[in-house]
Design a protein around this motif. Structure first.
Motif, PDB file in Angstrom:
ATOM      1  N   ILE A  99      16.812  31.279  15.894  1.00 19.71           N
ATOM      2  CA  ILE A  99      17.053  30.269  14.857  1.00 19.71           C
ATOM      3  C   ILE A  99      18.528  30.237  14.484  1.00 19.71           C
ATOM      4  O   ILE A  99      19.133  29.169  14.334  1.00 19.71           O
ATOM      5  N   ALA A 100      19.124  31.427  14.341  1.00 19.48           N
ATOM      6  CA  ALA A 100      20.546  31.505  13.984  1.00 19.48           C
ATOM      7  C   ALA A 100      21.421  30.880  15.067  1.00 19.48           C
ATOM      8  O   ALA A 100      22.375  30.163  14.769  1.00 19.48           O
ATOM      9  N   ASP A 101      21.077  31.142  16.318  1.00 17.89           N
ATOM     10  CA  ASP A 101      21.900  30.635  17.417  1.00 17.89           C
ATOM     11  C   ASP A 101      21.679  29.142  17.659  1.00 17.89           C
ATOM     12  O   ASP A 101      22.622  28.412  17.980  1.00 17.89           O
ATOM     13  N   ALA A 112      19.302  32.131   8.342  1.00 21.72           N
ATOM     14  CA  ALA A 112      18.715  32.963   9.397  1.00 21.72           C
ATOM     15  C   ALA A 112      19.748  33.929   9.963  1.00 21.72           C
ATOM     16  O   ALA A 112      19.418  35.060  10.340  1.00 21.72           O
ATOM     17  N   THR A 113      21.004  33.500  10.019  1.00 21.07           N
ATOM     18  CA  THR A 113      22.082  34.375  10.481  1.00 21.07           C
ATOM     19  C   THR A 113      22.215  35.587   9.568  1.00 21.07           C
ATOM     20  O   THR A 113      22.396  36.721  10.038  1.00 21.07           O
ATOM     21  N   PHE A 114      22.108  35.360   8.274  1.00 22.02           N
ATOM     22  CA  PHE A 114      22.187  36.466   7.312  1.00 22.02           C
ATOM     23  C   PHE A 114      21.014  37.420   7.486  1.00 22.02           C
ATOM     24  O   PHE A 114      21.199  38.650   7.527  1.00 22.02           O
ATOM     25  N   TYR A 115      19.803  36.872   7.589  1.00 18.01           N
ATOM     26  CA  TYR A 115      18.623  37.729   7.755  1.00 18.01           C
ATOM     27  C   TYR A 115      18.677  38.486   9.081  1.00 18.01           C
ATOM     28  O   TYR A 115      18.247  39.650   9.161  1.00 18.01           O
ATOM     29  N   ALA A 116      19.178  37.846  10.116  1.00 20.24           N
ATOM     30  CA  ALA A 116      19.316  38.520  11.406  1.00 20.24           C
ATOM     31  C   ALA A 116      20.278  39.700  11.289  1.00 20.24           C
ATOM     32  O   ALA A 116      20.028  40.784  11.833  1.00 20.24           O
ATOM     33  N   ALA A 117      21.374  39.490  10.571  1.00 19.10           N
ATOM     34  CA  ALA A 117      22.336  40.570  10.356  1.00 19.10           C
ATOM     35  C   ALA A 117      21.689  41.727   9.603  1.00 19.10           C
ATOM     36  O   ALA A 117      21.874  42.903   9.959  1.00 19.10           O
ATOM     37  N   THR A 131      28.672  41.352  13.714  1.00 16.10           N
ATOM     38  CA  THR A 131      28.953  40.051  14.315  1.00 16.10           C
ATOM     39  C   THR A 131      28.248  38.938  13.558  1.00 16.10           C
ATOM     40  O   THR A 131      28.845  37.902  13.240  1.00 16.10           O
ATOM     41  N   TYR A 132      26.987  39.150  13.229  1.00 19.57           N
ATOM     42  CA  TYR A 132      26.229  38.104  12.523  1.00 19.57           C
ATOM     43  C   TYR A 132      26.649  37.996  11.059  1.00 19.57           C
ATOM     44  O   TYR A 132      26.640  36.893  10.494  1.00 19.57           O
ATOM     45  N   TYR A 133      27.006  39.105  10.431  1.00 14.58           N
ATOM     46  CA  TYR A 133      27.528  39.016   9.062  1.00 14.58           C
ATOM     47  C   TYR A 133      28.810  38.184   9.033  1.00 14.58           C
ATOM     48  O   TYR A 133      29.045  37.407   8.101  1.00 14.58           O
ATOM     49  N   GLN A 134      29.640  38.346  10.042  1.00 15.26           N
ATOM     50  CA  GLN A 134      30.892  37.591  10.101  1.00 15.26           C
ATOM     51  C   GLN A 134      30.641  36.116  10.403  1.00 15.26           C
ATOM     52  O   GLN A 134      31.382  35.249   9.939  1.00 15.26           O
ATOM     53  N   GLN A 135      29.601  35.823  11.187  1.00 17.78           N
ATOM     54  CA  GLN A 135      29.271  34.435  11.500  1.00 17.78           C
ATOM     55  C   GLN A 135      28.657  33.714  10.308  1.00 17.78           C
ATOM     56  O   GLN A 135      28.768  32.493  10.197  1.00 17.78           O
ATOM     57  N   SER A 146      26.571  40.277  -0.983  1.00 17.88           N
ATOM     58  CA  SER A 146      25.885  41.377  -0.307  1.00 17.88           C
ATOM     59  C   SER A 146      26.256  41.430   1.167  1.00 17.88           C
ATOM     60  O   SER A 146      26.278  42.514   1.763  1.00 17.88           O
ATOM     61  N   ALA A 147      26.566  40.273   1.767  1.00 16.37           N
ATOM     62  CA  ALA A 147      27.007  40.263   3.165  1.00 16.37           C
ATOM     63  C   ALA A 147      28.346  40.977   3.308  1.00 16.37           C
ATOM     64  O   ALA A 147      28.554  41.759   4.245  1.00 16.37           O
ATOM     65  N   TYR A 148      29.259  40.734   2.388  1.00 13.81           N
ATOM     66  CA  TYR A 148      30.541  41.439   2.411  1.00 13.81           C
ATOM     67  C   TYR A 148      30.334  42.942   2.189  1.00 13.81           C
ATOM     68  O   TYR A 148      30.995  43.773   2.834  1.00 13.81           O
TER      69      TYR A 148
END
Length: 238
Positions: A99-101, A112-117, A131-135, A146-148
């Motif tokens: 989903i993220a990609d 979805a990118t955040f949850y994947a990270a 990588t996913y947190y940065q994306q 929280s991602a940072y």
């Protein structure tokens, strides 16, 4: 006789104006003829752009709807702690990575990118998680903060304490909440101490005391501040 001279002046002015207009018109024709192909090309490009806008809006809405639906189907798997299944998908449900990609340009795809990270982090796959947190496209909210903070924790695990401290400070600034911000700042101060950056650590601890004096972290900041000053003094004297 004097009355007969005025019409001649007026006619002369009109003639001059007409000549100017004719000259301008001729110049315009020459300009158009010289750049006709460019003008036509720009016109076609503009028309294509105008016609494409509704199609793009419709396509984006369809993508957003599909991403929302797929994310809603896989999130229960994530929330149950089945992180690998959440990442890869299960049955007819797409995984967070797909989903993220596939839908990264949508809000749901970005989430979805955040949850994947997070899922990768939980599985100790820190490099992929980073990588996913940065994306993940961040905004001024709790999730982005929280991602940072997660990125900072990964850098701590790598021993990159100064970089981790900067990310903790970014987390605190991203969402200036009275509960989370002082905690992130305290983590930043400790990371700066680990990096031997005592002056930076002192600044962070003082910031907690000034901006969040009623927080639980304020009392700890006072103790850590005294410790950092001692270390700074011993470093300066050596």
């Amino acid at each position: 006789m004097a009355a007969l001279k005025t019409p001649e002046k007026t006619s002369r002015r009109q003639e001059l104006r007409q000549n100017i207009f004719v000259d301008l018109y001729a110049r315009a024709l020459l300009f158009y003829d010289e750049y006709k192909q460019l003008a036509q090309g720009l016109g076609v490009a503009l028309l294509v752009l105008i016609l494409a806008i509704p199609g793009y809006i419709y396509y984006h809405q369809q993508q957003e709807q599909a991403a929302n639906q797929q994310l809603g189907q896989i999130l229960p798997v994530y929330e149950q702690g089945n992180f690998q299944q959440a990442l890869d998908g299960t049955g007819d449900r797409a995984g967070l990575l797909a989903i993220a990609d596939d839908y990264g340009g949508t809000d749901a795809g970005n989430l979805a990118t955040f949850y994947a990270a997070n899922a990768l982090y939980q599985r100790d796959e820190y490099d992929r998680a980073l990588t996913y947190y940065q994306q993940f496209e961040k905004e001024k909210d709790f999730i982005s903060a929280s991602a940072y903070a997660a990125q900072a924790a990964i850098q701590e695990n790598r021993g990159s304490f100064e970089r981790a401290a900067g990310l903790y400070e970014q987390a605190a600034s991203q969402y200036q909440n009275k509960l989370t911000a002082p905690r992130y700042l305290l983590n930043a101060g400790q990371a700066y101490e680990e990096a031997g950056q005592y002056e930076a650590a002192i600044g962070v601890y003082e910031r907690i005391q000034e901006e969040y004096p009623d927080s639980e972290q304020a009392s700890n900041a006072e103790r850590y501040l005294a410790r950092a000053k001692v270390h700074q003094g011993s470093t300066s004297s050596s």
